[in-house]
Design a protein around this motif. Structure first.
Motif, mmCIF file in Angstrom:
data_model
loop_
_atom_site.group_PDB
_atom_site.id
_atom_site.type_symbol
_atom_site.label_atom_id
_atom_site.label_comp_id
_atom_site.label_asym_id
_atom_site.label_seq_id
_atom_site.Cartn_x
_atom_site.Cartn_y
_atom_site.Cartn_z
ATOM 1 N N CYS A 2 0.844 -1.188 0.000
ATOM 2 C CA CYS A 2 0.000 0.000 0.000
ATOM 3 C C CYS A 2 0.886 1.247 0.000
ATOM 4 C CB CYS A 2 -0.955 0.077 1.171
ATOM 5 S SG CYS A 2 -2.123 -1.265 1.228
ATOM 6 N N GLY A 3 0.487 2.201 -0.797
ATOM 7 C CA GLY A 3 1.241 3.449 -0.876
ATOM 8 C C GLY A 3 0.373 4.610 -0.442
ATOM 9 N N ILE A 4 0.978 5.496 0.345
ATOM 10 C CA ILE A 4 0.268 6.676 0.851
ATOM 11 C C ILE A 4 0.948 7.914 0.309
ATOM 12 C CG2 ILE A 4 -0.051 8.058 2.954
ATOM 13 C CD1 ILE A 4 -0.444 5.520 4.506
ATOM 14 N N VAL A 5 0.139 8.901 -0.049
ATOM 15 C CA VAL A 5 0.703 10.185 -0.428
ATOM 16 C C VAL A 5 -0.234 11.273 0.091
ATOM 17 C CG1 VAL A 5 -0.388 10.211 -2.724
ATOM 18 C CG2 VAL A 5 1.724 11.453 -2.388
ATOM 19 N N GLY A 6 0.315 12.444 0.360
ATOM 20 C CA GLY A 6 -0.517 13.549 0.835
ATOM 21 C C GLY A 6 0.101 14.879 0.443
ATOM 22 N N TYR A 7 -0.763 15.886 0.252
ATOM 23 C CA TYR A 7 -0.281 17.215 -0.163
ATOM 24 C C TYR A 7 -1.059 18.283 0.581
ATOM 25 C CZ TYR A 7 0.406 21.411 -3.022
ATOM 26 O OH TYR A 7 0.699 22.679 -3.438
ATOM 27 N N SER A 177 4.988 0.844 9.913
ATOM 28 C CA SER A 177 4.925 0.936 8.453
ATOM 29 C C SER A 177 5.575 2.259 8.054
ATOM 30 C CB SER A 177 3.478 0.914 7.965
ATOM 31 O OG SER A 177 2.910 -0.330 8.245
ATOM 32 N N PRO A 178 6.349 2.276 6.972
ATOM 33 C CA PRO A 178 7.146 3.471 6.676
ATOM 34 C C PRO A 178 6.319 4.690 6.269
ATOM 35 C CG PRO A 178 7.317 1.874 4.907
ATOM 36 C CD PRO A 178 6.551 1.210 5.986
ATOM 37 N N LEU A 179 6.802 5.854 6.639
ATOM 38 C CA LEU A 179 6.173 7.109 6.221
ATOM 39 C C LEU A 179 7.215 8.219 6.292
ATOM 40 C CD1 LEU A 179 3.308 7.863 5.290
ATOM 41 C CD2 LEU A 179 2.890 8.780 7.544
ATOM 42 N N TYR A 189 4.401 17.580 2.223
ATOM 43 C CA TYR A 189 3.905 16.326 1.642
ATOM 44 C C TYR A 189 4.110 15.170 2.617
ATOM 45 C CZ TYR A 189 6.014 19.503 -1.734
ATOM 46 O OH TYR A 189 6.433 20.627 -2.387
ATOM 47 N N ILE A 190 3.309 14.130 2.443
ATOM 48 C CA ILE A 190 3.605 12.867 3.113
ATOM 49 C C ILE A 190 3.678 11.797 2.038
ATOM 50 C CG2 ILE A 190 2.469 13.496 5.283
ATOM 51 C CD1 ILE A 190 0.156 11.610 4.536
ATOM 52 N N ALA A 191 4.430 10.742 2.316
ATOM 53 C CA ALA A 191 4.515 9.647 1.337
ATOM 54 C C ALA A 191 5.086 8.402 2.000
ATOM 55 C CB ALA A 191 5.397 10.036 0.156
ATOM 56 N N SER A 192 4.729 7.261 1.414
ATOM 57 C CA SER A 192 5.297 5.994 1.897
ATOM 58 C C SER A 192 6.745 5.845 1.487
ATOM 59 C CB SER A 192 4.516 4.805 1.327
ATOM 60 O OG SER A 192 3.196 4.838 1.758
ATOM 61 N N ASP A 193 7.117 6.510 0.395
ATOM 62 C CA ASP A 193 8.487 6.330 -0.097
ATOM 63 C C ASP A 193 8.900 7.558 -0.910
ATOM 64 O OD1 ASP A 193 10.932 5.188 -0.592
ATOM 65 O OD2 ASP A 193 10.186 3.581 -1.875
ATOM 66 N N VAL A 194 10.194 7.725 -1.021
ATOM 67 C CA VAL A 194 10.784 8.924 -1.624
ATOM 68 C C VAL A 194 10.329 9.223 -3.061
ATOM 69 C CG1 VAL A 194 13.002 9.910 -2.327
ATOM 70 C CG2 VAL A 194 12.788 8.791 -0.102
ATOM 71 N N PRO A 195 10.264 8.208 -3.960
ATOM 72 C CA PRO A 195 9.952 8.570 -5.352
ATOM 73 C C PRO A 195 8.670 9.387 -5.507
ATOM 74 C CG PRO A 195 10.665 6.295 -5.245
ATOM 75 C CD PRO A 195 10.533 6.764 -3.820
ATOM 76 N N ALA A 196 7.724 9.219 -4.587
ATOM 77 C CA ALA A 196 6.443 9.917 -4.698
ATOM 78 C C ALA A 196 6.592 11.431 -4.614
ATOM 79 C CB ALA A 196 5.492 9.433 -3.604
ATOM 80 N N ILE A 197 7.612 11.907 -3.929
ATOM 81 C CA ILE A 197 7.720 13.354 -3.708
ATOM 82 C C ILE A 197 8.945 13.976 -4.378
ATOM 83 C CG2 ILE A 197 6.437 13.388 -1.528
ATOM 84 C CD1 ILE A 197 9.220 13.453 -0.156
ATOM 85 N N LEU A 198 9.720 13.133 -5.040
ATOM 86 C CA LEU A 198 11.001 13.604 -5.551
ATOM 87 C C LEU A 198 10.865 14.690 -6.611
ATOM 88 C CD1 LEU A 198 13.741 12.787 -4.579
ATOM 89 C CD2 LEU A 198 13.881 11.116 -6.412
ATOM 90 N N SER A 199 9.707 14.742 -7.290
ATOM 91 C CA SER A 199 9.523 15.808 -8.278
ATOM 92 C C SER A 199 9.339 17.152 -7.578
ATOM 93 C CB SER A 199 8.302 15.509 -9.148
ATOM 94 O OG SER A 199 7.140 15.508 -8.343
ATOM 95 N N LYS A 200 9.060 17.122 -6.275
ATOM 96 C CA LYS A 200 8.781 18.352 -5.524
ATOM 97 C C LYS A 200 9.927 18.754 -4.604
ATOM 98 C CE LYS A 200 4.338 19.438 -6.308
ATOM 99 N NZ LYS A 200 3.924 20.778 -6.730
ATOM 100 N N THR A 201 10.507 17.763 -3.935
ATOM 101 C CA THR A 201 11.534 18.108 -2.945
ATOM 102 C C THR A 201 12.461 16.936 -2.687
ATOM 103 O OG1 THR A 201 11.914 18.954 -0.709
ATOM 104 C CG2 THR A 201 10.098 17.395 -0.956
ATOM 105 N N ARG A 202 13.675 17.267 -2.245
ATOM 106 C CA ARG A 202 14.620 16.231 -1.816
ATOM 107 C C ARG A 202 14.774 16.254 -0.300
ATOM 108 N NH1 ARG A 202 17.942 14.098 -5.490
ATOM 109 N NH2 ARG A 202 17.539 14.789 -7.603
ATOM 110 N N ARG A 203 14.099 17.216 0.348
ATOM 111 C CA ARG A 203 14.265 17.369 1.814
ATOM 112 C C ARG A 203 13.166 16.585 2.525
ATOM 113 N NH1 ARG A 203 13.357 23.267 2.691
ATOM 114 N NH2 ARG A 203 13.937 22.766 4.836
ATOM 115 N N ILE A 204 13.593 15.706 3.409
ATOM 116 C CA ILE A 204 12.583 14.887 4.095
ATOM 117 C C ILE A 204 12.879 14.730 5.587
ATOM 118 C CG2 ILE A 204 12.159 13.495 2.017
ATOM 119 C CD1 ILE A 204 13.574 11.158 3.617
ATOM 120 N N TYR A 205 11.842 14.355 6.314
ATOM 121 C CA TYR A 205 11.978 13.768 7.650
ATOM 122 C C TYR A 205 11.477 12.335 7.542
ATOM 123 C CZ TYR A 205 12.011 18.574 9.519
ATOM 124 O OH TYR A 205 12.293 19.880 9.793
ATOM 125 N N ARG A 206 12.166 11.396 8.211
ATOM 126 C CA ARG A 206 11.630 10.039 8.305
ATOM 127 C C ARG A 206 10.943 9.896 9.640
ATOM 128 N NH1 ARG A 206 13.699 6.673 4.308
ATOM 129 N NH2 ARG A 206 15.527 7.637 3.378
#
Ligand code: G6P
Length: 608
Positions: A2-7, A177-179, A189-206
């Motif tokens: 399952c994949g989660i994304v949020g904006y 479960s990863p987020l 943004y929120i996402a289960s994995d990096v590729p989902a948000i990479l078009s927007k940002t490279r900065r994340i918190y795990r």
């Protein structure tokens, strides 16, 4: 799984959510949905089937408005794939929406409790109880409510929550479960994995377990379940956005097969300096290593198959007994493991639920854990005692190829490194093995350069109904992977057998034309494997054999033979697996299968 994304921001959320879901489809693809707050209410669109159904339904996000939203691509656990069971799930009065990755183990009790209170459920999912509980407990403060709901849930979850009441907020929670949280400019943004948000940002918190993130357009707050603020280290994703794109190839799987020489090079070469293996990650001393009476390998799927190869390699090189265990079996069988056992955990994703829990079980029993992981910062990587990363880059195709190969490469690195520490190999052997290890990428490239031979064989054999893979010793270990690769993407029934074992029952399934793929690379046992080939041929089998180019005599035994370059015995699986991957790929392609997204599967298996 399952994949989660949020904006949350100032732009229309739907196109981004759909884009993010496309990048997460490898986590599940039986249905998908999005929910947006359009300023006055929560609008949900869901569709059974691949993401394109949802894209069509929403006119690629154009007919659903709002600047805050969550999305989900599903791999069904509770309730069949259907529109109604797809996420997001709404509460009874449609004030709260939830997307979830994981399993709520006590959902039946919670559902009964809420039903008795008059709540009406729409779906068969475990997730819906979360949305209903939020509404049931809500008294004006969403954070307090979410924290209260979390205290009622048993199981694993990554959650994204939005509400009609709080139109300027997304709440995200992680437990097992990863987020990740993506940090943007005036949007987050929120996402289960990096590729989902990479078009927007490279900065994340795990997010870590039991952390709650509150996202607004211009702020991200992270708290724990006691509402204490949590200070997080920001991480910058280094890998290239192209790494997670198909780059002109028809399928990710083919691209990833072709990337193997580079992946192996990147994994091995930085760890060889001045003719010696340097594993800065490993702090074990010679004395500590000497005290181990057993090595225990834990993994699932193809990573387990690497573990089976590793059993042969470590036992031969280190003279220590090795057990390779399926993580899902190990964790519930009261294993005999203690501080005299060294545990090696293998996982591409670093998130596989069974592998992670098996690792914790080994740790509870006092075992020191070294993990071999591809995803940096994943749970297994961070929770193991030591981690060696495979530098395969993002692997998107559900059927693993380059992760398997780089895991094998790390097994060889460890075997040579430990053998030297234990004094079980001579310096001449050490140098020979290193030379062979460094030569693997070129030899793999040589096989890839002649891939049309394998494409031709696939075109002759893709109608097979049943396939048996046979081999002895390390060839048997590899046959497990060859067989899995073929069945998982082509849907052809296939089994792997130790060549000597076939006659104890399974040979009764061999009939005229049955395809047997015989692996005959393990030099000391070639003659024995040839005998087994003859046994099945006598009974009508068509044999496709895999052998080393210095054993041309094998070519006269089988109907077809694929020759691979020569290397030391323990590293032959690294070469022999390449034709098997290509064969599976071309067979699946000729059968018109959905190669990157085989039916019923998901790449990251975060439920047990
Ligand atoms: C799934 C994947 C396999 C993988 C297995 C273990 O079944 O399709 O390719 O080998 O999970 O995953 P892990 O991420 O722990 O290596």
């Amino acid at each position: 799984m399952c994949g989660i994304v949020g904006y949350i921001g100032y732009e229309q959320a739907a196109p981004f959510l759909l884009h993010g879901l496309e990048k997460l489809e490898y986590r599940g693809y039986d249905s998908a949905g999005i929910c947006l707050n359009d300023g006055s209410e929560l609008i949900v669109k869901k569709a059974k089937g691949k993401l394109e159904e949802l894209e069509k339904l929403t006119d690629y996000g154009k007919n659903i408005h709002g600047t805050v939203g969550i999305g989900h691509t599903r791999w069904a656990t509770h309730g069949e794939p259907s529109d109604v069971n797809a996420h997001p799930h709404l509460s009874d009065s449609c004030r709260f929406a939830v997307v979830h990755n994981g399993i709520i183990e006590n959902y039946l009790q919670l559902k009964e409790y809420l039903t008795a209170k008059g709540v009406t459920f729409r779906s068969k999912t475990d997730t819906e109880v979360i949305a209903q509980l939020i509404e049931y407990y809500y008294q004006g403060d969403l954070i307090d409510t979410v924290i209260k709901v979390l205290s009622k849930l048993d199981g694993s979850y990554a959650l994204g929550v939005i509400s009609k009441e709080n139109p300027d907020e997304i709440i995200a929670v992680r437990k097992e479960s990863p987020l990740i949280i993506g940090i943007g400019e005036n949007e987050n943004y929120i996402a289960s994995d990096v590729p989902a948000i990479l078009s927007k940002t490279r900065r994340i918190y795990r997010l870590e377990n039991n952390e709650i993130a509150i996202l607004r357009r211009d702020s991200i707050r992270i708290i724990n379940t006691d509402k204490d603020e949590v200070r997080k280290e920001e991480e910058t994703i280094q890998w290239d956005i192209d790494a997670a794109e198909k780059g002109g190839y028809e399928h990710f799987m083919f691209k990833e097969i072709m990337e193997q020489p580079k992946a192996l090079h990147d994994t091995v070469n930085p760890r060889i300096k001045d003719g010696r293996i340097v594993l800065d990650e490993i702090k074990l001393t010679k004395e500590q290593l000497r005290q181990y009476r057993k090595i225990n390998i834990l993994a699932c799927g193809s990573a387990y198959h690497v573990g089976v190869v590793a059993k042969y390699v470590f036992e031969k090189m280190l003279r220590i007994p090795v057990e390779a265990d399926l993580a899902s079996e190990f964790r519930y069988r009261d294993p005999i493991v203690d501080d005299k056992t060294l545990t090696i955990v293998i996982s591409q994703s670093g998130e596989t639920a069974d592998t992670k829990e098996a690792m914790k079980e080994a740790q509870r029993r006092g075992s020191h854990v070294i993990s071999i992981v591809n995803v940096v910062g994943s749970a297994i990587a961070t929770e193991s005692d030591e981690v060696i990363y495979t530098w395969a880059g993002p692997e998107i195709a559900v059927a693993t190829t380059k992760a398997y190969s780089t895991q094998l490469a790390v097994v060889y690195l460890l075997a040579i490194y430990f053998a030297e520490m234990l004094g079980t190999i001579t310096d001449a052997e050490y140098q020979y093995y290193l030379k062979e290890l460094e030569a693997l990428p070129d030899k793999i490239q040589e096989i890839l350069d002649h891939e049309e031979n394998i494409q031709y064989l696939a075109s002759q054999l893709f109608h097979s109904r049943d396939v048996f893979f046979i081999g002895r010793n390390i060839d048997y270990a590899l046959s497990l992977e060859g067989s899995l690769k073929l069945k998982e993407i082509s849907y052809i029934h296939s089994e792997a057998y130790a060549a000597g074992e076939l006659k104890h029952g399974t040979i009764s399934l061999i009939e005229e034309g049955t395809l047997v793929i015989a692996l005959a690379t393990h030099e000391p046992l070639i003659a024995k494997t040839i005998s087994n080939i003859e046994e099945v041929q006598t009974r009508g089998a068509y044999v496709l054999c895999l052998a080393c180019e210095n054993h041309q005599e094998v070519g006269s035994v089988a109907q077809s033979t694929i020759f691979i370059p020569q290397t030391c015995d323990m590293m032959l699986p690294s070469l022999a697996v390449i034709p098997l991957q290509l064969f599976a790929y071309y067979v699946a392609s000729l059968k018109g299968c959905d190669i990157d997204k085989p039916r019923n599967l998901a790449k990251s298996v975060t439920v047990e």
